[in-house]
Enzyme design. Structure first.
Site, PDB file in Angstrom:
ATOM      1  N   GLY A 278       0.768  -1.235   0.000  1.00  0.00           N
ATOM      2  CA  GLY A 278       0.000   0.000   0.000  1.00  0.00           C
ATOM      3  C   GLY A 278       0.800   1.286   0.000  1.00  0.00           C
ATOM      4  CD  GLU A 320       1.077  -9.303   1.606  1.00  0.00           C
ATOM      5  OE1 GLU A 320       0.983 -10.502   1.865  1.00  0.00           O
ATOM      6  OE2 GLU A 320       0.087  -8.527   1.591  1.00  0.00           O
ATOM      7  N   GLY A 322       3.430  -3.726  -3.992  1.00  0.00           N
ATOM      8  CA  GLY A 322       3.235  -4.024  -5.413  1.00  0.00           C
ATOM      9  C   GLY A 322       3.554  -2.765  -6.194  1.00  0.00           C
ATOM     10  CB  CYS A 391     -18.019   4.637 -27.405  1.00  0.00           C
ATOM     11  SG  CYS A 391     -17.376   4.328 -29.033  1.00  0.00           S
TER      12      CYS A 391
END
Ligand code: LLP
Length: 463
Positions: A278, A320, A322, A391
Site C-alpha cells: 500500500g 507486500e 506491489g 465511446c
C-alpha cells in the site's frame, strides 16, 4: 475570469479555467525524475530514451499504445526493498500490480517472494519457476479448486480471510496429509486516507476478520484447534497509495497487541506478522513517497517497541509492496490523434489508447503526468485533458496537465508511473487490443507480454 475574454485556441498558462491542477512546470521539456523510471532521459535530439533506446525506435518496433518497463529500475527497486528490510524480514511482491513470467524470474533472481491472489497468478508464478514456499496465497473468496492447487503446490502460506476459509483450508490440507502454513488476515479498523475503493482496513468492507469485536481472536482460536493448519502469524493490509506512515503504525501496534493476547490466552507466540502493501508512489510532481529504508525503519521501530512493551519476542515482519516496486518502472507511450481546443476550457488531446489500458483515472480519479516525448518544444504550455478513443466521455487518461501548445497529431506522448494496475486492470472495452509490455534494459528491448490481436478476440468468441 470571463470565458469570452479569452482568444480561441489552446489555453495558455496565464489564462486558466478552474480545476484541480498545479501550475505548469517552468520548462515542460524537463522530465521530473520523481515520476519517470530511472534510466529515462532525453537524448541530444530531445527525444525521450529509456534503457538507452529512443521512443521513436520503440514506437516503430512495437507500436503504440504500449507499456515500456525499465527492467534495471525494477530490479533495483526489488533490491532496495530487500536490503531495507534485511535478512530478518521478507518482502513479498504483490503480483496483482503487474505479473508476467519475466517478472517472476526477476523477482526470483533478486531474492523477493511473491503474493498471488488468484489461480491465474499462482499458475504464472509456478510456471515461471517461483519456488512454492516463496509464494503467499491471498483472496477473500478463494475457490476450493484454487485452495487445492495452492496446497498441492506447497505454497509457503495461505492468508485466511474468513471463518469459512479456516475450515475449508484445514479440510483440504488434511485430505492432502499436510499441515498448511497460514496467516489470518485481520482488519485493524484503520481508516486509510486514500480512495474509498482502495482502502481496506476499516470494518465495513469485504476483506479480513475484524479485530474490534473479538472476531479475530475467535478466528485464531479456531485455527489453532485444527490439525490441518499451522498458524504462523497475523496479516494486516490497510489500503493502497498511502503516504502517511501513521496508519501503518496503528496497524502494527494493533497486530502486536493481538499477538500478546494470543500469547496470554494460548501460551503461543506466533512467529510472524505481515503488514501488507500500500505504499504510495509519485504520479505527479506533487507526490512525495517514502523510500523503502524509511518505511522499513518506521515499521521495525514500532514493532520492536510494542513487542518490548508487551514482553513478546519480536516476530519476523513481512511486507507486500506491489505499486511501490513496479509502478514507477513503466510508462505508457501513445500517439497523439485528434486535438480539440475548447475556448476558455481546455484542449482535449485524444490518444490511441485510453480507459482500456488505464482505468485508474476513471475508477479512482487518479492523477497522472504526461509529457511530449518524441521531441522537445519551446511553445507555451497549454492546459490539456488526455483522453482515449473509447465511446465514453469518462474515458480520461490524464485529467489536467500541460503540454506544449504546438502539439500535433503524430507526436508521441508518454504517461509515466503506469507500471502498477494499468496492464493488470486493462480491458477489451470496445474490443480494444490490450497493449504489449516491453521490457527495456541496456539498449535492448523485448516483449514480455505481447499485444493482443484481432485473432485473439475472435478465438475467444466461439460463434
Ligand atoms: N497486499 C494485499 C493483501 C493487497 O490487497 C494489496 C493490494 C497489496 C498487498 C499491494 O498493494 P500496493 O502496494 O500495490 O498498493 N487497483 C488499485 C489497487 C488495489 C490494490 C489491491 N490490493 C489501484 O489501481 O490503485
Amino acid at each position: 475570469m470571463s470565458r469570452s475574454a479569452h482568444p480561441a485556441g489552446p489555453r495558455h498558462a496565464d489564462v486558466l479555467p478552474e480545476g484541480h491542477y498545479s501550475a505548469p512546470a517552468a520548462d515542460l521539456n524537463v522530465l521530473d525524475e520523481k515520476v519517470w523510471s530511472r534510466t529515462v532521459t532525453r537524448d541530444a535530439d530531445g527525444a525521450l530514451t529509456v534503457g538507452g533506446i529512443a521512443v521513436a525506435r520503440l514506437a516503430e518496433e512495437f507500436g503504440t499504445p504500449a507499456y515500456f518497463l525499465d527492467e534495471s529500475d525494477f530490479r533495483a527497486r526489488c533490491r532496495a526493498w530487500a536490503d531495507a528490510f534485511g535478512p530478518d524480514a521478507d518482502v513479498f511482491y504483490a503480483g496483482k500490480a503487474f505479473l508476467s513470467r519475466a517478472v517472476v524470474r526477476w523477482l526470483k533472481e533478486e531474492g523477493l517472494n511473491l503474493d498471488v491472489c488468484s489461480g491465474g497468478e499462482l499458475t504464472t508464478a509456478l510456471d515461471a519457476g517461483m519456488p512454492a514456499e516463496r509464494i503467499a496465497f491471498h483472496g477473500n473468496n478463494k475457490t476450493v479448486a484454487e485452495i487445492e492447487r495452492a496446497v498441492e503446490a506447497g505454497v509457503g502460506r495461505i492468508v485466511l480471510d474468513s471463518f469459512q476459509e479456516i475450515v475449508r483450508v484445514a479440510h483440504i490440507a488434511q485430505r492432502h496429509g499436510v499441515r498448511q502454513r497460514v496467516q489470518i488476515r485481520v482488519t485493524v479498523g484503520v481508516e486509510a486516507h486514500t480512495h474509498e475503493f482502495i482502502a481496506t482496513a476499516h470494518e465495513d468492507q469485504k476483506f479480513g476478520i475484524a479485530l474490534a469485536d473479538g472476531q479475530a481472536a475467535e478466528a485464531v482460536r479456531r485455527a489453532l484447534a485444527l490439525d490441518g493448519l499451522e498458524l504462523i502469524g497475523v496479516h494486516s493490509h490497510i489500503g493502497s497509495q498511502i503516504f502517511d506512515m501513521a496508519g501503518f503504525e496503528v496497524s502494527a501496534r494493533r497486530v502486536v497487541q493481538l499477538l500478546a493476547e494470543i500469547r496470554d490466552e494460548h501460551g503461543v507466540e506466533l512467529p510472524e506478522i505481515d503488514l501488507g502493501g500500500g505504499l504510495g508512489i509519485a504520479y505527479t510532481s506533487d507526490d512525495d513517497p517514502r523510500e523503502p529504508h524509511e518505511i522499513a525503519k518506521a515499521l521495525s521501530d514500532i514493532v520492536g517497541r510494542e513487542c518490548e512493551a508487551a514482553k513478546l519476542r519480536t516476530p519476523r515482519i513481512s511486507v507486500e509492496p506491489g505499486r511501490a516496486i513496479v509502478g514507477p518502472t513503466a510508462f505508457t507511450l501513445y500517439e497523439v490523434g485528434t486535438i480539440k481546443p475548447l475556448e476558455g476550457l481546455r484542449t482535449y488531446v485524444s490518444v490511441d489508447g485510453g480507459m482500456s489500458d488505464n482505468i485508474r483515472t476513471a475508477l479512482y480519479d487518479a492523477e497522472y503526468s504526461v509529457a511530449l516525448v518524441s521531441r522537445t518544444s519551446d511553445a507555451e504550455p497549454m492546459l490539456v485533458r488526455v483522453v482515449g478513443k473509447h465511446c465514453e466521455s469518462g474515458d480520461i487518461v490524464v485529467k489536467d496537465a500541460f503540454l506544449p501548445a504546438d502539439l500535433a497529431p503524430g507526436d508521441l506522448i508518454a504517461v509515466p508511473a503506469t507500471g502498477a494496475y494499468c496492464r493488470s486492470m486493462a480491458s477489451n472495452y470496445n474490443h480494444a487490443l490490450r497493449p504489449p509490455v516491453v521490457a527495456v534494459r541496456d539498449g535492448e528491448a523485448r516483449v514480455i507480454v505481447r499485444r493482443e490481436t484481432e485473432e485473439d478476440l475472435l478465438r475467444l468468441d466461439v460463434g
